[in-house]
Scaffold this motif. Sequence first.
Motif, PDB file in Angstrom:
ATOM      1  N   CYS A 110       0.843  -1.198   0.000  1.00 27.13           N
ATOM      2  CA  CYS A 110       0.000   0.000   0.000  1.00 27.13           C
ATOM      3  C   CYS A 110       0.878   1.248   0.000  1.00 27.13           C
ATOM      4  CB  CYS A 110      -0.967  -0.004   1.186  1.00 27.13           C
ATOM      5  SG  CYS A 110      -0.208  -0.083   2.821  1.00 27.13           S
TER       6      CYS A 110
ATOM      7  N   TYR B 180      -4.365   4.761  -0.924  1.00 23.94           N
ATOM      8  CA  TYR B 180      -5.332   5.343   0.016  1.00 23.94           C
ATOM      9  C   TYR B 180      -6.109   6.498  -0.605  1.00 23.94           C
ATOM     10  CZ  TYR B 180      -3.594   2.182   3.498  1.00 23.94           C
ATOM     11  OH  TYR B 180      -3.266   1.032   4.174  1.00 23.94           O
TER      12      TYR B 180
ATOM     13  N   ASN C 148       1.408   3.989   5.464  1.00 26.37           N
ATOM     14  CA  ASN C 148       1.386   2.971   4.428  1.00 26.37           C
ATOM     15  C   ASN C 148       2.678   2.164   4.426  1.00 26.37           C
ATOM     16  OD1 ASN C 148       3.246   4.137   2.112  1.00 26.37           O
ATOM     17  ND2 ASN C 148       2.030   5.850   2.914  1.00 26.37           N
TER      18      ASN C 148
ATOM     19  N   GLN D 100      -3.451  -0.884   6.851  1.00 27.64           N
ATOM     20  CA  GLN D 100      -4.748  -0.902   6.166  1.00 27.64           C
ATOM     21  C   GLN D 100      -5.912  -1.017   7.169  1.00 27.64           C
ATOM     22  OE1 GLN D 100      -7.372  -0.247   4.111  1.00 27.64           O
ATOM     23  NE2 GLN D 100      -5.974  -0.850   2.461  1.00 27.64           N
TER      24      GLN D 100
END
Length: 196
Positions: free
Chosen positions: A92, A97, A108, A175
């Motif tokens: 990520c 996001y 992240n 996350q």
Amino acid sequence: MEQVPARRGRAVRLKQGQAIRIVNTHGTQVVDTWAFNADDPTEFMSMEHLHASLGSIFPSRGDALYSNRRRPILMLEEDTSPGRHDTVIAACDVHRYQGLGCTEYHDNCTDNLHAALAMVGFVRTETPSPLNLWMNIPVAADGKIAWGEPLSKPGDHVLLRAVIDCVVVMSACPQDMIPINGADCTPVEVHYEVVG
């Protein structure tokens, strides 16, 4: 045992033959994991090369984890979980996001990787795709994927042994918008120790 705090990353240098035990303390936390050749940061654990070498997208106990030079960098010696680890999804990042609707900065794994490497003086700019420990991404026969909850339980661990001197990086994935870190979407800490 050392801790990787929720939403953060840590890097550990391993000598050839040493191993790191990574523990899913609460059973629900995904850990994005990377390994780099300690003497040459352009060689790293590569999911694309792993697929070709294993003939599978799911590494299991006893498997070598391959580098982008098609040689083992780590061995997956122990795995007390059901063995569902993801090798398909990229780490990520702020762009992920933003795509999920975030309008402000979100922790992240990409930033965690680079912050952890900086802490041990191992600077790298590129972000290889990680081995996402305990991340459950079911793949259907038609190739469609889903975002599943981890199948692991509290205390499950993997033991990764260094085939060459390397730097291993772990990110307790931040996350919190889809249920990959459990139904309550709450990132938590994990623990690790160097052994051998």
